[in-house]
Motif scaffolding. Sequence first.
Motif, PDB file in Angstrom:
ATOM      1  N   PRO A  86       0.801  -1.232   0.000  1.00  0.00           N
ATOM      2  CA  PRO A  86       0.000   0.000   0.000  1.00  0.00           C
ATOM      3  C   PRO A  86       0.829   1.276   0.000  1.00  0.00           C
ATOM      4  N   ARG A  87       1.924   1.290   0.722  1.00  0.00           N
ATOM      5  CA  ARG A  87       2.748   2.518   0.795  1.00  0.00           C
ATOM      6  C   ARG A  87       3.247   2.938  -0.585  1.00  0.00           C
ATOM      7  N   LEU A  88       3.490   1.961  -1.461  1.00  0.00           N
ATOM      8  CA  LEU A  88       4.009   2.243  -2.801  1.00  0.00           C
ATOM      9  C   LEU A  88       2.923   2.220  -3.867  1.00  0.00           C
ATOM     10  N   GLU A 115      10.307   0.581   8.530  1.00  0.00           N
ATOM     11  CA  GLU A 115       9.842  -0.338   9.563  1.00  0.00           C
ATOM     12  C   GLU A 115       8.392  -0.025   9.926  1.00  0.00           C
ATOM     13  N   GLY A 116       7.558  -1.047   9.919  1.00  0.00           N
ATOM     14  CA  GLY A 116       6.142  -0.887  10.245  1.00  0.00           C
ATOM     15  C   GLY A 116       5.229  -0.877   9.032  1.00  0.00           C
ATOM     16  N   VAL A 130       7.065  -4.738   7.594  1.00  0.00           N
ATOM     17  CA  VAL A 130       8.490  -4.492   7.357  1.00  0.00           C
ATOM     18  C   VAL A 130       9.221  -4.362   8.678  1.00  0.00           C
ATOM     19  N   ASP A 131      10.366  -5.077   8.767  1.00  0.00           N
ATOM     20  CA  ASP A 131      11.106  -5.116  10.022  1.00  0.00           C
ATOM     21  C   ASP A 131      12.539  -4.595   9.860  1.00  0.00           C
ATOM     22  N   GLN A 132      13.195  -4.941   8.739  1.00  0.00           N
ATOM     23  CA  GLN A 132      14.569  -4.499   8.508  1.00  0.00           C
ATOM     24  C   GLN A 132      14.766  -4.187   7.025  1.00  0.00           C
ATOM     25  N   VAL A 133      15.676  -3.248   6.745  1.00  0.00           N
ATOM     26  CA  VAL A 133      16.042  -2.916   5.370  1.00  0.00           C
ATOM     27  C   VAL A 133      17.569  -2.922   5.268  1.00  0.00           C
ATOM     28  N   LEU A 134      18.084  -3.768   4.391  1.00  0.00           N
ATOM     29  CA  LEU A 134      19.514  -3.818   4.109  1.00  0.00           C
ATOM     30  C   LEU A 134      19.734  -3.053   2.807  1.00  0.00           C
ATOM     31  N   TRP A 147      13.212  -6.966   4.585  1.00  0.00           N
ATOM     32  CA  TRP A 147      12.654  -8.103   5.311  1.00  0.00           C
ATOM     33  C   TRP A 147      11.387  -7.676   6.063  1.00  0.00           C
ATOM     34  N   ALA A 148      10.426  -8.575   6.068  1.00  0.00           N
ATOM     35  CA  ALA A 148       9.180  -8.338   6.800  1.00  0.00           C
ATOM     36  C   ALA A 148       8.801  -9.626   7.553  1.00  0.00           C
TER      37      ALA A 148
END
Length: 272
Positions: free
Chosen positions: A137-139, A196-197, A213-217, A267-268
Amino acid sequence: MRARVGQRIPVVVQSRGRRRSGARVLFVCAETVVTCGVLVLLLVVHQLWWTNLEARAEALDQVRALEQEWAVPLPEQTLGEPTVGAQTPGGDPADEDSVVGDRPDDGASAGASAGSAGEPASPGTSRSDAFAVLRIPRLGLTVPVAHGVSKRSVLDKGYVGHYSGTGDPGRVGNFALAGHRNTHGEPFRYINRLEEGDEISVRTRARTYVYRVDQVLRQTAPRDVGVIRPVPRSLVKPSYGYDAPGAYLTLTTCTPEFSSTYRLVVWAKLVR
């Protein structure tokens, strides 16, 4: 006087001929440069605009087809709705074209793969057929998910590809996906904007799963296969990733834009 004039006339004629010949050469060179420029421009337009137009149209048609198909209920025993904690069943053989990272333009990846095909395909369908719909949804993104990460049969069609051998949606494990950052629909162009979130949903025939969403590398090597393992953790940057089993969703694509030098990973975790 006449002799002198007669001697000058050929000199004047030869000079004009050389100038005209030089002008023709310059004109031909300029025309060639312009033609080459137009061809390059057309190639760029095709890659950056036309491939997106075609791929997005095909992807949208596939989403509509899936949702129309899912609107027709199946007998309850054929649904086989998965539950969190259930074991992932075996899948189809590996897609011969699904190894990623071996070419600079293979769209996205963090490693190679072989094995699982997610939810079973309908009889008579191929492994590259879509089996789920991914929404962010955010995108404002809605895109079909297909088996494998072959450029020709999956990614270049504007689909998101499911790494063979990774988990199934809604199950314990790592449901890992790849998508183009640029051209051919570029579904993952803006996943760098995820924070995140943010929620991501995966709809299958059985049900809709929601991940958060929990982490972004932001950057890792193309061969960092750790990011798509069942318990994902980067082998290049070990501070990114997880230590315990869970129901994970991984999104991978190329970075920076218009380049395949590195990989971007999001990662989510499953929330419902």
